[in-house]
Motif scaffolding. Sequence first.
Motif, short mmCIF file in Angstrom:
data_model
loop_
_atom_site.label_atom_id
_atom_site.label_comp_id
_atom_site.label_asym_id
_atom_site.label_seq_id
_atom_site.Cartn_x
_atom_site.Cartn_y
_atom_site.Cartn_z
N GLU A 144 8.35 7.97 -13.78
CA GLU A 144 9.01 8.00 -15.02
C GLU A 144 9.94 6.80 -15.30
OE1 GLU A 144 11.98 11.21 -17.29
OE2 GLU A 144 11.76 11.46 -15.17
N ALA A 145 10.47 6.16 -14.38
CA ALA A 145 11.37 4.93 -14.77
C ALA A 145 10.31 3.71 -14.88
CB ALA A 145 12.32 4.71 -13.41
N THR A 146 9.48 3.73 -14.47
CA THR A 146 8.53 2.42 -14.72
C THR A 146 7.33 2.78 -15.46
OG1 THR A 146 7.15 3.25 -12.59
CG2 THR A 146 9.27 1.63 -12.23
N GLY A 147 6.97 3.89 -16.04
CA GLY A 147 5.77 4.06 -16.73
C GLY A 147 4.61 3.61 -15.86
N SER A 148 4.76 3.92 -14.58
CA SER A 148 3.61 3.39 -13.73
C SER A 148 2.39 4.58 -13.80
CB SER A 148 3.94 2.94 -12.43
OG SER A 148 2.85 2.97 -11.60
N PRO A 149 1.22 4.50 -14.20
CA PRO A 149 0.24 5.46 -14.28
C PRO A 149 -0.31 5.72 -12.86
CG PRO A 149 -0.75 3.43 -15.12
CD PRO A 149 0.74 3.19 -15.05
N TRP A 150 -0.10 4.65 -12.01
CA TRP A 150 -0.76 5.05 -10.57
C TRP A 150 0.22 6.19 -9.72
CZ3 TRP A 150 2.11 4.45 -6.26
CH2 TRP A 150 3.07 3.55 -6.13
N ALA A 151 1.41 5.79 -10.00
CA ALA A 151 2.53 6.76 -9.46
C ALA A 151 2.42 8.05 -10.03
CB ALA A 151 3.84 5.92 -9.54
N GLN A 152 2.34 7.98 -11.43
CA GLN A 152 2.21 9.43 -12.06
C GLN A 152 0.91 10.14 -11.50
OE1 GLN A 152 1.34 9.20 -16.18
NE2 GLN A 152 1.12 11.46 -16.34
N ALA A 153 0.03 9.45 -11.08
CA ALA A 153 -1.30 9.98 -10.75
C ALA A 153 -0.98 10.52 -9.14
CB ALA A 153 -2.62 8.96 -10.66
N VAL A 154 -0.49 10.10 -8.53
CA VAL A 154 -0.15 10.19 -7.33
C VAL A 154 0.81 11.52 -7.11
CG1 VAL A 154 0.35 9.51 -4.84
CG2 VAL A 154 -0.88 8.14 -5.96
N ALA A 155 1.95 11.42 -7.95
CA ALA A 155 2.99 12.56 -7.89
C ALA A 155 2.28 13.91 -8.43
CB ALA A 155 3.95 12.07 -8.94
N GLU A 156 1.02 13.66 -9.60
CA GLU A 156 0.44 15.12 -9.83
C GLU A 156 -0.45 15.44 -8.87
OE1 GLU A 156 0.93 16.74 -12.38
OE2 GLU A 156 2.29 15.39 -13.40
N HIS A 157 -1.11 14.62 -8.00
CA HIS A 157 -2.01 14.86 -6.92
C HIS A 157 -1.23 15.71 -5.85
CE1 HIS A 157 -4.98 13.68 -3.67
NE2 HIS A 157 -3.84 14.18 -2.97
N GLY A 158 0.09 15.03 -5.61
CA GLY A 158 0.90 15.97 -4.65
C GLY A 158 1.28 17.48 -5.28
N ARG A 159 1.59 17.30 -6.44
CA ARG A 159 1.86 18.59 -7.04
C ARG A 159 0.85 19.77 -7.08
NH1 ARG A 159 5.22 15.60 -12.06
NH2 ARG A 159 7.35 15.88 -11.07
N ALA A 160 -0.34 19.13 -7.16
CA ALA A 160 -1.54 19.91 -7.04
C ALA A 160 -1.63 20.55 -5.72
CB ALA A 160 -2.71 19.20 -7.35
N LEU A 161 -1.51 19.96 -4.60
CA LEU A 161 -1.54 20.22 -3.28
C LEU A 161 -0.62 21.32 -2.99
CD1 LEU A 161 -1.95 16.85 -1.30
CD2 LEU A 161 -3.75 18.63 -2.01
N LEU A 162 0.50 21.32 -3.79
CA LEU A 162 1.90 22.25 -3.53
C LEU A 162 1.53 23.43 -4.29
CD1 LEU A 162 4.56 19.61 -3.09
CD2 LEU A 162 3.78 21.17 -1.31
N ASN A 163 0.86 23.75 -5.22
CA ASN A 163 0.47 24.86 -6.07
C ASN A 163 -0.94 25.42 -5.70
OD1 ASN A 163 2.69 24.97 -8.31
ND2 ASN A 163 2.46 22.84 -7.75
N GLU A 164 -1.02 26.55 -6.42
CA GLU A 164 -2.39 27.18 -6.46
C GLU A 164 -3.11 27.63 -7.61
OE1 GLU A 164 -1.56 30.74 -3.64
OE2 GLU A 164 -1.24 29.38 -1.93
N GLY A 165 -4.06 28.14 -7.90
CA GLY A 165 -4.79 28.47 -8.87
C GLY A 165 -4.77 27.63 -10.20
#
Length: 334
Positions: free
Chosen positions: A169-190
């Motif tokens: 969010e602070a840097t506008g970095s798409p790769w960091a956003q992608a990895v954060a979303e990847h992690g959130r996906a692993l921590l959720n279901e359905g």
Amino acid sequence: MLTRRYHEQLLTRARSTGAVLMILYSLTRLGFAELTTGRWTAARAAAAEALPMAEQSGQRGLAALPTAWLALLAALRGDDTVEQHLTDAEQICTDHPLGILAEVVPDVLRWARGVRDAADPAAALHQLEQIRHPITRRLAAIDRIEAAVRAARPETAHAWVEELARFAEATGSPWAQAVAEHGRALLNEGPEAERHFEQALTAHARTGRRPDRARTQLAYGAFLRRCRRRVDARAHLRDALETFEDLGARPWADRARQELRASGETARRRDASTVVDLTPQELQVARLVRRGLPNRDVAAQLYVSPRTVDFHLRNVFAKLGVSSRTELAAHALD
């Protein structure tokens, strides 16, 4: 990637002036960019080129980072050489001062051990959670988050995901956003997990980080397969497998192949790329020859004899199935 282009230009200038320490600096910094974009063969070649220069400089400690890169690349590719590279790097760290690299080198070695131990999530996490430098923490983010999830440490994974999300969010970095979303996906279901996987792939499309994207495709494909959506899973798993095979990342390719089989599709094992089979020295020679340099100039840049260049070039021709410098210039090396 701007970082890679900058260091490539710096490397060219340093070579033209014979500035050995600047060549070393550029080669080792290129490792960061080459690793993240999936140019692993180039990263290996750069590290191998840096090692004899470190010896010649009289500052043995400068060999620590390229040796650590070789250890990490060997771990990512599942090569047997990983243990020797780790031992060599650890010995350098023990015997020689590292200066400004004193934080980075141990972190890269911890990352390499974590990747090596991926089949044992608790052992992998033990290594990866000791990484301290912010840059290395971000580079190893997918490995760290996945290890925490697989080791049943969701609170740790969540903390790392949110740390990376704040950086994105602070840097506008798409790769960091992608990895954060990847992690959130692993921590959720359905449906919530699926939403995060889709957002991760959308962000990945704006980056050049092929290894990270393939990791998300593999995780998403496995998720869809477990949800009994086998047809939907296959497209992601096929793409992941193709990337891992291109990279020579055998452990990850094996996982993608296993998931494809579980989805009801058998993936044929592709022949290994001859480019991956080139030694680091052969790849260095091939790259310089492709730029139109005669053997004597290649020898001068690599600090070897023209006879040695000729020897490596003949091996390159044989491995790539080419018979002239013109054919070599038209052959993709990554």
